[in-house]
Design a protein around this motif. Structure first.
Motif, PDB file in Angstrom:
ATOM      1  N   LEU A   1     -55.897  15.770 -47.775  1.00  0.00           N
ATOM      2  CA  LEU A   1     -55.306  16.039 -46.463  1.00  0.00           C
ATOM      3  C   LEU A   1     -53.828  16.405 -46.598  1.00  0.00           C
ATOM      4  O   LEU A   1     -53.350  17.343 -45.955  1.00  0.00           O
ATOM      5  CB  LEU A   1     -55.455  14.803 -45.566  1.00  0.00           C
ATOM      6  CG  LEU A   1     -54.700  14.831 -44.230  1.00  0.00           C
ATOM      7  CD1 LEU A   1     -55.249  15.929 -43.333  1.00  0.00           C
ATOM      8  CD2 LEU A   1     -54.769  13.472 -43.546  1.00  0.00           C
TER       9      LEU A   1
ATOM     10  N   GLN B   1     -52.034  19.718 -33.464  1.00  0.00           N
ATOM     11  CA  GLN B   1     -52.898  18.700 -34.062  1.00  0.00           C
ATOM     12  C   GLN B   1     -52.089  17.563 -34.691  1.00  0.00           C
ATOM     13  O   GLN B   1     -52.442  16.392 -34.553  1.00  0.00           O
ATOM     14  CB  GLN B   1     -53.823  19.329 -35.129  1.00  0.00           C
ATOM     15  CG  GLN B   1     -54.977  20.120 -34.584  1.00  0.00           C
ATOM     16  CD  GLN B   1     -54.559  21.519 -34.189  1.00  0.00           C
ATOM     17  OE1 GLN B   1     -53.430  21.962 -34.480  1.00  0.00           O
ATOM     18  NE2 GLN B   1     -55.459  22.233 -33.520  1.00  0.00           N
TER      19      GLN B   1
ATOM     20  N   ALA C   1     -52.117  13.732 -33.552  1.00  0.00           N
ATOM     21  CA  ALA C   1     -52.463  12.687 -34.518  1.00  0.00           C
ATOM     22  C   ALA C   1     -51.406  11.588 -34.545  1.00  0.00           C
ATOM     23  O   ALA C   1     -51.727  10.392 -34.557  1.00  0.00           O
ATOM     24  CB  ALA C   1     -52.630  13.295 -35.915  1.00  0.00           C
TER      25      ALA C   1
ATOM     26  N   VAL D   1     -56.711   8.332 -40.967  1.00  0.00           N
ATOM     27  CA  VAL D   1     -58.071   8.547 -40.446  1.00  0.00           C
ATOM     28  C   VAL D   1     -58.032   9.465 -39.234  1.00  0.00           C
ATOM     29  O   VAL D   1     -58.839  10.402 -39.113  1.00  0.00           O
ATOM     30  CB  VAL D   1     -58.743   7.204 -40.089  1.00  0.00           C
ATOM     31  CG1 VAL D   1     -60.004   7.418 -39.276  1.00  0.00           C
ATOM     32  CG2 VAL D   1     -59.079   6.437 -41.361  1.00  0.00           C
ATOM     33  N   ILE D   2     -57.101   9.209 -38.328  1.00  0.00           N
ATOM     34  CA  ILE D   2     -56.970  10.056 -37.138  1.00  0.00           C
ATOM     35  C   ILE D   2     -56.554  11.475 -37.526  1.00  0.00           C
ATOM     36  O   ILE D   2     -57.093  12.460 -36.994  1.00  0.00           O
ATOM     37  CB  ILE D   2     -55.943   9.438 -36.162  1.00  0.00           C
ATOM     38  CG1 ILE D   2     -56.493   8.130 -35.580  1.00  0.00           C
ATOM     39  CG2 ILE D   2     -55.620  10.412 -35.032  1.00  0.00           C
ATOM     40  CD1 ILE D   2     -55.501   7.395 -34.715  1.00  0.00           C
TER      41      ILE D   2
ATOM     42  N   THR E   1     -57.095  13.006 -40.337  1.00  0.00           N
ATOM     43  CA  THR E   1     -58.233  13.673 -40.991  1.00  0.00           C
ATOM     44  C   THR E   1     -59.218  14.163 -39.945  1.00  0.00           C
ATOM     45  O   THR E   1     -59.786  15.283 -40.071  1.00  0.00           O
ATOM     46  CB  THR E   1     -58.935  12.688 -41.951  1.00  0.00           C
ATOM     47  OG1 THR E   1     -57.993  12.269 -42.949  1.00  0.00           O
ATOM     48  CG2 THR E   1     -60.124  13.352 -42.629  1.00  0.00           C
ATOM     49  N   ALA E   2     -59.450  13.380 -38.913  1.00  0.00           N
ATOM     50  CA  ALA E   2     -60.408  13.770 -37.867  1.00  0.00           C
ATOM     51  C   ALA E   2     -59.917  14.953 -37.057  1.00  0.00           C
ATOM     52  O   ALA E   2     -60.708  15.803 -36.610  1.00  0.00           O
ATOM     53  CB  ALA E   2     -60.694  12.585 -36.966  1.00  0.00           C
ATOM     54  N   LEU E   3     -58.596  15.031 -36.872  1.00  0.00           N
ATOM     55  CA  LEU E   3     -58.050  16.102 -36.007  1.00  0.00           C
ATOM     56  C   LEU E   3     -57.673  17.367 -36.764  1.00  0.00           C
ATOM     57  O   LEU E   3     -57.621  18.464 -36.156  1.00  0.00           O
ATOM     58  CB  LEU E   3     -56.806  15.567 -35.287  1.00  0.00           C
ATOM     59  CG  LEU E   3     -57.059  14.467 -34.250  1.00  0.00           C
ATOM     60  CD1 LEU E   3     -55.746  13.981 -33.653  1.00  0.00           C
ATOM     61  CD2 LEU E   3     -58.002  14.953 -33.143  1.00  0.00           C
TER      62      LEU E   3
END
Length: 337
Positions: free
Chosen positions: A202, A275, A279, A331-332, A334-336
């Motif tokens: 990431l 993004q 995040a 984690v957030i 990576t998701a966004l």
């Protein structure tokens, strides 16, 4: 002198509903039956003779009883001033200050002081005599309670004696009290580095994410520190965690929401990445909420375990909050992204 009522007996029996541990800070814990006990018809000369050669826990006050019921108190000064044939009924205080066995020790001591008595009688609700609290014990209670009040005002949970000891202890003891918690923090820092390293892909894709790691961690720590200070202060003055938990959780969520809303526009404006801004804002909301819960739980847990939260909760809460904040943020992100 009525020998059947003089001597040592169990001042707590037959009181029911509380165990020995509950009685440690009550009037019953300080009462003694090894005190002079006389009848109302006993005359001063007989009482003098009965006192000679006997050892009592305290002889400053004589209990005047009918059977096992207290009907009055006579101070040693009154006895010595009375003529030889004076009955105890003539010089006794027929309405002395009394307390029940389960009355808090501080309330008992204050009652004795307010009534200017050198001793305090303990009786059961039905009037049975369960001992006298001597002036020495009353003074000890007042000193103990005064010490505890000063400790609470200073933010300590036990006594000012322990606070003084912690402040003046030797270097070796200081290291022993502090180093273990800091070692936990060091281990947490290494673990946090491992968490960041696990999101290397990431970071390689969007290096901008790394710029906000210190900010997310700092905000979570700051929110947690405020909560921990409030909880420790509350515990030090006897306010349980249950009385502040709900309001503090709501406050943590609201703080996270406000900080997220405030952070989003400048991040978007300066770095131009929607993004990443989203995040960071989402991480601030979640991390602040989690930090509040941790900062409440750890001081309470250490307090229940008999450890001083002032030493352990700060370092321990910091490392847990840092780890969770970093993990939640990545984690957030990576998701966004």
């Amino acid at each position: 002198m009525n020998p059947s009522l003089s001597g040592t007996a169990d001042p707590n029996q037959p009181v029911t509903g509380r165990g020995p541990a509950d009685l440690l800070s009550t009037a019953a814990a300080h009462a003694s039956m090894n005190v002079p006990v006389v009848a109302a018809t006993d005359i001063a000369d007989e009482v003098h003779a009965g006192l000679r050669g006997r050892k009592f826990d305290s002889a400053a006050v004589l209990a005047v009883c009918r059977g096992d019921a207290l009907i009055g108190l006579v101070t040693i000064e009154q006895l010595l001033a009375a003529s030889p044939d004076t009955p105890m009924s003539a010089i006794m205080d027929a309405r002395p200050p009394v307390v029940h066995p389960h009355v808090d020790q501080e309330k008992a001591a204050r009652q004795a002081v307010q009534n200017r008595e050198p001793g305090l009688a303990v009786i059961t609700p039905d009037g049975r005599f369960r001992g006298l609290i001597s002036a020495q014990r009353l003074l000890g209670v007042l000193i103990e309670e005064h010490d505890e009040d000063l400790a609470r005002l200073g933010g300590f949970l036990t006594t000012s004696a322990s606070a003084r000891s912690a402040s003046t202890e030797r270097v070796a003891r200081r290291l022993w009290h502090r180093l273990p918690w800091l070692l936990v923090g060091l281990a947490g820092a290494l673990l946090a580095a491992g968490i960041v390293g696990s999101f290397e892909e990431l970071l390689a894709r969007q290096v901008l994410v790394a710029l906000f790691v210190p900010g997310v961690v700092y905000i979570a720590d700051a929110v947690g520190t405020q909560t921990a200070a409030l909880v420790i202060r509350g515990l030090s003055v006897g306010i349980g965690i249950g009385r502040v938990a709900l309001r503090e959780v709501v406050t943590g969520v609201l703080l996270g929401t406000l900080l997220a809303a405030i952070a989003f526009p400048p991040i978007l404006l300066v770095w131009g990445d929607f993004q990443v801004a989203l995040a960071v804002s989402a991480a601030l909301l979640v991390a602040s909420s989690i930090a509040t819960a941790i900062a409440m739980a750890l001081p309470w847990l250490l307090h229940r375990l008999g450890r001083d939260p002032a030493f352990g909760s700060g370092p321990l809460a910091t490392v847990v909050q840092d780890l969770l904040s970093v993990y939640v943020y990545f984690v957030i992100a990576t998701a966004l992204l």
